[in-house]
Design a protein around this motif. Structure first.
Motif, mmCIF file in Angstrom:
data_model
loop_
_atom_site.group_PDB
_atom_site.id
_atom_site.type_symbol
_atom_site.label_atom_id
_atom_site.label_comp_id
_atom_site.label_asym_id
_atom_site.label_seq_id
_atom_site.Cartn_x
_atom_site.Cartn_y
_atom_site.Cartn_z
ATOM 1 N N LYS A 130 0.840 -1.204 0.000
ATOM 2 C CA LYS A 130 0.000 0.000 0.000
ATOM 3 C C LYS A 130 0.874 1.252 0.000
ATOM 4 O O LYS A 130 0.610 2.210 -0.725
ATOM 5 N N ASP A 131 1.909 1.264 0.861
ATOM 6 C CA ASP A 131 2.815 2.416 0.917
ATOM 7 C C ASP A 131 3.545 2.590 -0.412
ATOM 8 O O ASP A 131 3.769 3.715 -0.860
ATOM 9 N N PHE A 132 3.938 1.452 -1.025
ATOM 10 C CA PHE A 132 4.651 1.523 -2.300
ATOM 11 C C PHE A 132 3.770 2.108 -3.391
ATOM 12 O O PHE A 132 4.212 2.937 -4.189
ATOM 13 N N GLU A 133 2.507 1.677 -3.439
ATOM 14 C CA GLU A 133 1.583 2.176 -4.448
ATOM 15 C C GLU A 133 1.337 3.666 -4.274
ATOM 16 O O GLU A 133 1.247 4.419 -5.252
ATOM 17 N N SER A 134 1.237 4.109 -3.012
ATOM 18 C CA SER A 134 1.049 5.529 -2.734
ATOM 19 C C SER A 134 2.278 6.323 -3.163
ATOM 20 O O SER A 134 2.169 7.395 -3.768
ATOM 21 N N TYR A 135 3.465 5.778 -2.856
ATOM 22 C CA TYR A 135 4.722 6.428 -3.250
ATOM 23 C C TYR A 135 4.823 6.503 -4.767
ATOM 24 O O TYR A 135 5.216 7.539 -5.330
ATOM 25 N N LYS A 136 4.472 5.414 -5.452
ATOM 26 C CA LYS A 136 4.542 5.357 -6.916
ATOM 27 C C LYS A 136 3.599 6.380 -7.545
ATOM 28 O O LYS A 136 3.960 7.063 -8.509
ATOM 29 N N LYS A 137 2.410 6.495 -6.983
ATOM 30 C CA LYS A 137 1.426 7.442 -7.498
ATOM 31 C C LYS A 137 1.907 8.880 -7.321
ATOM 32 O O LYS A 137 1.779 9.715 -8.235
ATOM 33 N N ASN A 138 2.464 9.176 -6.140
ATOM 34 C CA ASN A 138 2.983 10.526 -5.886
ATOM 35 C C ASN A 138 4.164 10.846 -6.804
ATOM 36 O O ASN A 138 4.314 11.984 -7.265
ATOM 37 N N LEU A 139 4.992 9.839 -7.069
ATOM 38 C CA LEU A 139 6.155 10.026 -7.942
ATOM 39 C C LEU A 139 5.710 10.329 -9.367
ATOM 40 O O LEU A 139 6.269 11.204 -10.030
ATOM 41 N N GLN A 140 4.688 9.605 -9.836
ATOM 42 C CA GLN A 140 4.171 9.832 -11.181
ATOM 43 C C GLN A 140 3.505 11.192 -11.312
ATOM 44 O O GLN A 140 3.530 11.805 -12.383
ATOM 45 N N THR A 141 2.919 11.674 -10.218
ATOM 46 C CA THR A 141 2.288 12.993 -10.223
ATOM 47 C C THR A 141 3.341 14.102 -10.275
ATOM 48 O O THR A 141 3.198 15.085 -11.003
ATOM 49 N N LYS A 142 4.420 13.896 -9.500
ATOM 50 C CA LYS A 142 5.474 14.902 -9.436
ATOM 51 C C LYS A 142 6.336 14.898 -10.696
ATOM 52 O O LYS A 142 6.769 15.951 -11.167
ATOM 53 N N TYR A 143 6.579 13.696 -11.236
ATOM 54 C CA TYR A 143 7.402 13.570 -12.437
ATOM 55 C C TYR A 143 6.612 12.830 -13.517
ATOM 56 O O TYR A 143 6.868 11.662 -13.789
ATOM 57 N N PRO A 144 5.657 13.507 -14.136
ATOM 58 C CA PRO A 144 4.814 12.846 -15.148
ATOM 59 C C PRO A 144 5.593 12.552 -16.424
ATOM 60 O O PRO A 144 6.601 13.208 -16.714
ATOM 61 N N PHE A 145 5.136 11.559 -17.151
ATOM 62 C CA PHE A 145 5.735 11.219 -18.438
ATOM 63 C C PHE A 145 4.722 11.464 -19.533
ATOM 64 O O PHE A 145 3.619 10.934 -19.500
ATOM 65 N N GLN A 146 5.104 12.293 -20.485
ATOM 66 C CA GLN A 146 4.272 12.549 -21.658
ATOM 67 C C GLN A 146 5.149 12.346 -22.877
ATOM 68 O O GLN A 146 6.231 12.942 -22.979
ATOM 69 N N LEU A 147 4.709 11.510 -23.792
ATOM 70 C CA LEU A 147 5.534 11.079 -24.911
ATOM 71 C C LEU A 147 6.122 12.233 -25.704
ATOM 72 O O LEU A 147 7.275 12.187 -26.118
ATOM 73 N N ILE A 148 5.361 13.297 -25.903
ATOM 74 C CA ILE A 148 5.814 14.404 -26.738
ATOM 75 C C ILE A 148 6.318 15.583 -25.912
ATOM 76 O O ILE A 148 7.383 16.148 -26.188
ATOM 77 N N PHE A 149 5.590 15.961 -24.888
ATOM 78 C CA PHE A 149 5.899 17.190 -24.171
ATOM 79 C C PHE A 149 6.857 17.011 -22.986
ATOM 80 O O PHE A 149 7.520 17.957 -22.576
ATOM 81 N N GLN A 150 6.935 15.815 -22.438
ATOM 82 C CA GLN A 150 7.803 15.615 -21.270
ATOM 83 C C GLN A 150 8.240 14.144 -21.208
ATOM 84 O O GLN A 150 7.725 13.368 -20.422
ATOM 85 N N ASN A 151 9.209 13.801 -22.030
ATOM 86 C CA ASN A 151 9.724 12.444 -22.003
ATOM 87 C C ASN A 151 11.196 12.461 -21.580
ATOM 88 O O ASN A 151 11.733 13.495 -21.194
ATOM 89 N N CYS A 152 11.863 11.316 -21.675
ATOM 90 C CA CYS A 152 13.242 11.234 -21.195
ATOM 91 C C CYS A 152 14.192 12.122 -21.994
ATOM 92 O O CYS A 152 15.200 12.602 -21.463
ATOM 93 N N THR A 153 13.872 12.369 -23.260
ATOM 94 C CA THR A 153 14.720 13.219 -24.096
ATOM 95 C C THR A 153 14.516 14.701 -23.778
ATOM 96 O O THR A 153 15.485 15.449 -23.611
ATOM 97 N N THR A 154 13.265 15.130 -23.675
ATOM 98 C CA THR A 154 12.999 16.542 -23.401
ATOM 99 C C THR A 154 13.528 16.952 -22.023
ATOM 100 O O THR A 154 13.970 18.086 -21.843
ATOM 101 N N GLU A 155 13.509 16.012 -21.067
ATOM 102 C CA GLU A 155 13.962 16.344 -19.720
ATOM 103 C C GLU A 155 15.463 16.576 -19.657
ATOM 104 O O GLU A 155 15.937 17.339 -18.818
ATOM 105 N N ILE A 156 16.211 15.917 -20.529
ATOM 106 C CA ILE A 156 17.662 16.162 -20.575
ATOM 107 C C ILE A 156 17.934 17.607 -20.972
ATOM 108 O O ILE A 156 18.718 18.317 -20.338
ATOM 109 N N PHE A 157 17.265 18.066 -22.038
ATOM 110 C CA PHE A 157 17.449 19.445 -22.489
ATOM 111 C C PHE A 157 16.899 20.441 -21.472
ATOM 112 O O PHE A 157 17.443 21.527 -21.286
ATOM 113 N N SER A 158 15.803 20.062 -20.824
ATOM 114 C CA SER A 158 15.232 20.929 -19.795
ATOM 115 C C SER A 158 16.232 21.155 -18.663
ATOM 116 O O SER A 158 16.419 22.281 -18.193
#
Length: 202
Positions: free
Chosen positions: A1-29
């Motif tokens: 339960k704690d892990f799922e809550s942590y995972k959800k908070n992590l995804q909220t804080k660091y969202p992944f969007q294929l075009i606007f916020q992915n691993c490539t765009t974050e490097i340049f950011s």
């Protein structure tokens, strides 16, 4: 339960969007934050300024060319993926049967289906001319997953529908000879070249 809550908070804080916020765009950011997002400071520090807004720099190979053309660069080193290293090992052994088996998720010996990827049939990172054909098949598989996601929506609150949509987005570029998806290898099988040394560029 704690892990799922942590995972959800992590995804909220660091969202992944294929075009606007992915691993490539974050490097340049990150790089642009160092120079306070100032193009002039970036030119003095890196040799140029690379933005990920209103362009195709979210695509890895486009970003690579942008770096070569705009940043100060001395050399580049290619690190092949786990699957490509395995295929290279099979090619050296001339094990064409296994190479054929590794072309798809159904007969692959090193890939196992996982929820991180959702549904797709063919790998397209090691082929070029067959990529559009494989992409059409993968696109059809993703449409089937979307349909299944619609049926499952009341039970999983749209999770499968979201995965199907992501798979559709990953498959679409393949029709135009571009590869985005590599596949997540959560359970790796060791092989002879797993510890191979990557030669340093001169």
């Amino acid at each position: 339960k704690d892990f799922e809550s942590y995972k959800k908070n992590l995804q909220t804080k660091y969202p992944f969007q294929l075009i606007f916020q992915n691993c490539t765009t974050e490097i340049f950011s990150f790089l642009n934050q160092i120079v306070e997002n100032d193009p002039e400071k970036s030119k003095n520090f890196y040799g140029g300024y690379i933005s990920t807004k209103n362009n195709l720099n979210f695509i890895p190979f486009v970003a690579y060319n942008s770096v070569k053309n705009k940043y100060y660069t001395r050399y580049s080193i290619y690190f092949p993926s786990y699957r490509i290293r395995y295929l290279n090992d099979l090619a050296q052994k001339k094990d064409w049967k296994k190479i054929f088996m590794e072309s798809n998720t159904l007969t692959s010996e090193i890939y196992e289906f996982n929820e991180e990827d959702g549904w797709f049939l063919f790998f397209t990172d090691d082929t070029f001319f067959l990529r559009p054909f494989f992409g059409v098949v993968n696109l059809g598989v993703s449409v089937a997953e979307l349909g299944y996601g619609v049926l499952k929506f009341p039970l999983d609150k749209g999770k499968k529908l979201q995965t199907g949509a992501m798979n559709f987005i990953f498959s679409f570029p393949e029709i135009f000879f571009m590869n985005v998806r590599k596949g997540n290898f959560l359970w790796r099988v060791p092989y002879s070249q797993e510890k191979q040394v990557i030669p340093q560029a001169k």
